[in-house]
Design a protein around this motif. Sequence first.
Motif, short mmCIF file in Angstrom:
data_model
loop_
_atom_site.label_atom_id
_atom_site.label_comp_id
_atom_site.label_asym_id
_atom_site.label_seq_id
_atom_site.Cartn_x
_atom_site.Cartn_y
_atom_site.Cartn_z
N LEU A 71 0.82 -1.21 0.00
CA LEU A 71 0.00 0.00 0.00
C LEU A 71 0.85 1.25 0.00
O LEU A 71 0.48 2.26 -0.60
CB LEU A 71 -0.96 0.01 1.18
N SER A 72 2.01 1.21 0.63
CA SER A 72 2.88 2.38 0.57
C SER A 72 3.30 2.65 -0.86
O SER A 72 3.48 3.79 -1.26
CB SER A 72 4.11 2.20 1.46
N LEU A 73 3.41 1.58 -1.63
CA LEU A 73 3.70 1.72 -3.05
C LEU A 73 2.59 2.47 -3.76
O LEU A 73 2.84 3.37 -4.55
CB LEU A 73 3.88 0.33 -3.66
N ALA A 74 1.36 2.14 -3.45
CA ALA A 74 0.23 2.80 -4.10
C ALA A 74 0.02 4.21 -3.59
O ALA A 74 -0.37 5.09 -4.33
CB ALA A 74 -1.04 2.00 -3.87
N LEU A 75 0.29 4.42 -2.32
CA LEU A 75 -0.05 5.69 -1.70
C LEU A 75 0.77 6.85 -2.22
O LEU A 75 0.33 7.97 -2.20
CB LEU A 75 0.10 5.59 -0.18
N LEU A 76 1.94 6.59 -2.72
CA LEU A 76 2.72 7.69 -3.29
C LEU A 76 3.26 7.29 -4.64
O LEU A 76 4.43 7.41 -4.92
CB LEU A 76 3.84 8.13 -2.34
N GLY A 77 2.37 6.83 -5.47
CA GLY A 77 2.78 6.56 -6.84
C GLY A 77 3.86 5.51 -6.91
O GLY A 77 4.89 5.75 -7.51
N ARG B 280 -4.65 0.91 -9.25
CA ARG B 280 -4.97 -0.38 -8.63
C ARG B 280 -3.80 -1.35 -8.66
O ARG B 280 -3.02 -1.37 -9.61
CB ARG B 280 -6.14 -1.03 -9.36
N LEU B 281 -3.76 -2.17 -7.64
CA LEU B 281 -2.86 -3.32 -7.61
C LEU B 281 -3.70 -4.50 -8.09
O LEU B 281 -4.76 -4.79 -7.52
CB LEU B 281 -2.36 -3.57 -6.18
N GLY C 284 -7.25 -0.84 -2.58
CA GLY C 284 -7.84 0.38 -3.12
C GLY C 284 -7.09 1.62 -2.66
O GLY C 284 -6.59 1.68 -1.55
N GLY C 285 -6.99 2.58 -3.53
CA GLY C 285 -6.29 3.81 -3.22
C GLY C 285 -7.22 4.86 -2.65
O GLY C 285 -8.42 4.68 -2.56
N SER C 286 -6.64 5.99 -2.29
CA SER C 286 -7.41 7.10 -1.74
C SER C 286 -6.84 8.41 -2.26
O SER C 286 -5.85 8.43 -2.97
CB SER C 286 -7.34 7.07 -0.21
N ARG C 287 -7.47 9.46 -1.86
CA ARG C 287 -6.98 10.81 -2.17
C ARG C 287 -6.43 11.35 -0.87
O ARG C 287 -7.16 11.51 0.11
CB ARG C 287 -8.14 11.66 -2.68
N HIS C 288 -5.11 11.62 -0.83
CA HIS C 288 -4.46 11.97 0.43
C HIS C 288 -3.22 12.84 0.21
O HIS C 288 -2.74 12.97 -0.91
CB HIS C 288 -4.05 10.68 1.16
N LEU C 289 -2.73 13.36 1.30
CA LEU C 289 -1.52 14.18 1.31
C LEU C 289 -0.29 13.30 1.21
O LEU C 289 -0.24 12.22 1.80
CB LEU C 289 -1.47 14.99 2.62
N ALA C 290 0.69 13.78 0.47
CA ALA C 290 2.00 13.12 0.40
C ALA C 290 3.06 14.21 0.44
O ALA C 290 2.83 15.33 -0.02
CB ALA C 290 2.12 12.31 -0.88
N THR C 291 4.20 13.88 1.03
CA THR C 291 5.31 14.82 1.08
C THR C 291 6.56 14.15 0.53
O THR C 291 6.69 12.93 0.58
CB THR C 291 5.58 15.31 2.52
N ALA C 292 7.46 14.94 0.00
CA ALA C 292 8.70 14.42 -0.55
C ALA C 292 9.80 15.46 -0.42
O ALA C 292 9.52 16.66 -0.31
CB ALA C 292 8.51 14.02 -2.01
N THR C 293 11.02 14.98 -0.45
CA THR C 293 12.18 15.86 -0.46
C THR C 293 13.01 15.55 -1.69
O THR C 293 13.33 14.39 -1.96
CB THR C 293 13.05 15.64 0.80
N ALA C 294 13.34 16.60 -2.42
CA ALA C 294 14.27 16.47 -3.55
C ALA C 294 15.58 17.10 -3.10
O ALA C 294 15.60 18.16 -2.47
CB ALA C 294 13.72 17.17 -4.78
N THR C 295 16.67 16.44 -3.42
CA THR C 295 17.99 16.87 -3.01
C THR C 295 18.86 17.06 -4.24
O THR C 295 18.81 16.25 -5.17
CB THR C 295 18.63 15.80 -2.09
#
Length: 188
Positions: A14-20, A143-144, A157-168
């Motif tokens: 699910l972590s795979l699905a949750l942020l692409g 979907r998986l 199933g996926g959802s619509r949610h907040l995601a954060t990332a850091t680019a370096t």
Amino acid sequence: MRTRQSRRWTSCLLSLALLGAGAGCGTDREAAARPPTGRDAAPVAHSDADEQAAGKAALAAYSGYLGASRAASARSDPGHPALARFVADPLLTRVRLAIREAKEHGAMRTGKLVSDPTVVSVNLDADPPTVELQDCLDATGYRLIYARDRKVVPGSGGSRHLATATATRYPDGRWLVNVGAAHPDQPC
């Protein structure tokens, strides 16, 4: 028995699905794992143009990361060459492991992932320079599925949610996404 195993590996995926396809959860250890540049320079004033260029490069890296993750997940290919063009460790390893685990269970990702990222902060004085991003990911159509029969994996199933990332920014000048976190408890 198959349902219990499916739930166990599905929760990992699910972590795979949750942020692409793999941003997963960030940790403090990951912040320490950022690449050192070896510079001990005093802070330098940066222009708005420098910060805007960094933000634009980070957004391009993030977009590339999502695209590469989707392509690698759709092909069940953890070694997909585009991943390393946009993603760095520790995130790169987590993405590859999640894709490999899905493949081992006969699953793959399909569908559409909608992203709307924004730059939250730019720190060009950091060593190395970083850009923090925030995204409202819509994974409801992502979907998986089992590759064999194209049936949706239960509980994926996926959802619509907040995601954060850091680019370096790495010493070679490339901006790569190396930290990411999905926040499924924070709808957007």
